[in-house]
Design an enzyme around this catalytic site. Structure first.
Site, PDB file in Angstrom:
ATOM      1  CB  SER A  96      -0.963  -0.037   1.188  1.00 18.09           C
ATOM      2  OG  SER A  96      -1.999   0.890   1.022  1.00 18.09           O
TER       3      SER A  96
ATOM      4  CG  ASP B 260      -6.386  -2.723  -3.877  1.00 11.63           C
ATOM      5  OD1 ASP B 260      -7.048  -1.943  -3.155  1.00 11.63           O
ATOM      6  OD2 ASP B 260      -5.233  -3.090  -3.613  1.00 11.63           O
TER       7      ASP B 260
ATOM      8  CG  HIS C   8      -5.710  -2.625   0.323  1.00 13.28           C
ATOM      9  ND1 HIS C   8      -5.273  -1.963  -0.806  1.00 13.28           N
ATOM     10  CD2 HIS C   8      -4.956  -2.140   1.350  1.00 13.28           C
ATOM     11  CE1 HIS C   8      -4.317  -1.121  -0.482  1.00 13.28           C
ATOM     12  NE2 HIS C   8      -4.093  -1.208   0.809  1.00 13.28           N
TER      13      HIS C   8
END
Length: 547
Positions: free
Chosen positions: A248, A486, A516
């Site tokens: 991320s 995602d 995610h």
């Protein structure tokens, strides 16, 4: 499997802020519907890092970054030997501090230390700070490759508490690597940013408290500076190359590191990738669209599997039902078994949290929505919200890092790092004008994302740049993993990251899935990542992992 990433919780953080800072908005924003009558302060940006020279087992030319000074404006002075020659004093880890989130010590096998770094890389002989470190040595030392440094995202999350929380996901990697993480600048025990009372509801008072408590460091917590800290960490670990796993926001940090230190990159994997070509406004809009799309995928699956799906038999009309539910909860919250209420903000937080987890959370989300409609109770949605905030009972529904640790100073750090990175300072009229565009793109999540853009409007420190430079000519192949479903870091951003890294550098892997992050969720992505990080096997650019 649950989502194993700490980072990327941009929209979640905004909704969480709605609950905790329900009046922290410009008066104009109060004209918004009650669902987001007050928006979250936090729109993600970046962190800092990196060293200026590099000495040791490799020559100085390879180690010197192309843009040595934070922001890339001038070469940074060489670091003194007292910094480049450090050997961390690893000892048994204590219990995490309050800024790290508290809780129990990580236990057997975990070692902690600190690393000295200059507060200001343009003044390397000046004041220093202590970067908090944690590691677990390789379980197969005879075949040890080196250290693998992790950043799980945020920005604002402690790696010292995050790595032990998710280490079971990386057991295979831990056989050949020392698993290492750290608290980035502004986070946990590394010059932690403090904004005073996190329940402060006045925006001006909050910013004033941030400046009063942490004004001296607010300009030193950008992503570029943390990237420099990572190169200093590489030297202290005794590694010629940095082997890195970023998830991320950690992908943005990895990209910035690769730009600054291309010749020092080892094996680098980036999962759940932040789009480096988007400014704050574009990123917030893409994120809102991503969650809207993830919700649509859930509703389609729900309608196909469940004759009594709470969002109805027609997925195209499911969004209307969700919006109607949120409006009803705003007017009349529902009760729960423990006496708390679930209003529209809590419900939206629970829904968003569950979408992070992909298909693993869909059945629970359907049950929770059905419970509200059928019984008029909100226990399921409250559990999902609590899984994120760390409040109330722990469940397996939509597990996120918030279920693993209390937030510590993560909210204040997220704000400070984001605003140190981004030079975007929209005024309230500009933000107001964006709301219709966001609502059109995402009827459920759009307004929350648009109004959150005022995070840095009155911030006392200027940001470094509009978008991060991740061009990394001269770096070896870097694995860039994008998940088509995602919600938080939409798939398109991973392709742009691979392109921005440069031809022959960004190697793109597509994963056809939901949620995610992919590692530990997609067996194909996990095998491909392991083969790359452990065996150096580079997949073909454009490889696709089917769900």
């Amino acid at each position: 499997m649950p989502d194993n990433s700490i980072g990327g919780a941009h929209l979640l953080r905004r909704i969480h802020r709605i609950r905790r800072h329900s009046r922290r908005v410009h008066p104009r924003v109060l004209r918004a519907p009650a669902l987001i009558a007050a928006t979250a302060l936090l729109l993600t940006a970046a962190c800092t890092g990196g060293t200026g020279n590099g000495t040791g087992t490799h020559d100085r030319a390879d180690a010197r970054p192309k843009d040595a000074a934070p922001g890339g404006k001038a070469p940074a002075p060489e670091l003194p030997a007292s910094l480049t020659g450090q050997e961390p004093d690893w000892t048994v880890c204590p219990e995490p501090s309050a800024a790290q989130g508290g809780g129990d010590a990580p236990g057997k096998g975990w070692e902690c230390a600190t690393l000295k770094a200059p507060v200001d890389y343009l003044k390397p002989g000046g004041r220093t700070l202590d970067v908090a470190l944690i590691r677990k040595k390789a379980t197969d030392p005879e075949r040890r490759i080196g250290s693998l440094v992790f950043n799980f995202g945020g920005p604002g999350e402690s790696g010292v508490t995050g790595l032990p929380a998710f280490a079971d996901e990386y057991t295979h990697l831990g056989s050949r690597y020392d698993l290492v993480s750290f608290d980035p600048r502004g986070v946990g025990n590394t010059i932690p940013v403090s904004c005073g009372d996190e329940d402060e509801t006045d925006a001006a008072a909050y910013v004033e408290a941030c400046e009063k408590n942490s004004g001296a460091v607010l300009g030193q917590v950008s992503t570029s500076r943390t990237a420099r800290d990572m190169d200093l960490l590489r030297e202290a670990l005794g590694d010629k190359k940095l082997h890195y796993f970023g998830i991320s926001y950690g992908t943005e940090l990895g990209g910035v590191y690769a730009h600054l230190f291309p010749k020092n990159v080892g094996r680098m994997a980036l999962d759940a990738v932040v789009d480096p070509t988007q400014d704050d406004t574009e990123r917030a809009l893409a994120e809102a669209e991503g969650f809207e799309r993830a919700l649509a995928h859930f509703m389609k699956d729900c309608a196909a599997r469940n004759a009594s799906c709470p969002t109805g038999p027609d997925p195209a009309k499911g969004g209307e039902r969700v919006r109607a539910l949120l409006e009803r909860l705003e007017k009349k919250p529902v009760r729960t078994d423990d006496g708390r209420e679930v209003n529209s903000d809590t419900a939206l937080l629970g829904i968003t949290n569950t979408l992070y987890s992909g298909k693993d959370g869909w059945e629970s989300l359907a049950a929770a929505l059905g419970e509200v409609q059928r019984d008029g109770t909100g226990d399921g949605l409250l559990e999902m919200a609590d899984d994120y905030t760390g409040g109330g009972a722990r469940t397996s529904v939509g597990v996120t890092p918030r279920a693993a640790a209390q937030p510590g100073n993560s909210d204040a750090a997220l704000t400070a790092i984001s605003c140190a990175d981004s030079d975007q300072r929209l005024d309230y009229d500009e933000i107001d004008a964006l709301v219709p565009r966001f609502e059109k793109a995402s009827p459920i999540f759009g307004e929350t994302s648009a109004l959150a853009l005022y995070t840095c409007t009155d911030w006392p420190v200027a940001g470094e740049r509009t978008t991060p430079d991740v061009s990394a000519e001269g770096a070896p192949p870097i694995l860039v993993i994008g998940n088509t479903g995602d919600p938080a870091t939409p798939f398109e951003g991973s392709k742009r990251m691979a392109g921005q890294l440069g031809e022959g550098v960004g190697i793109h892997l597509t994963v056809e899935g939901e949620g995610h992050g992919t590692y530990g969720v997609s067996s194909c992505a996990t095998r491909t990542t392991d083969a790359y990080l452990i065996d150096g096997k580079i997949p073909s650019d454009g490889k696709v992992c089917k769900a």
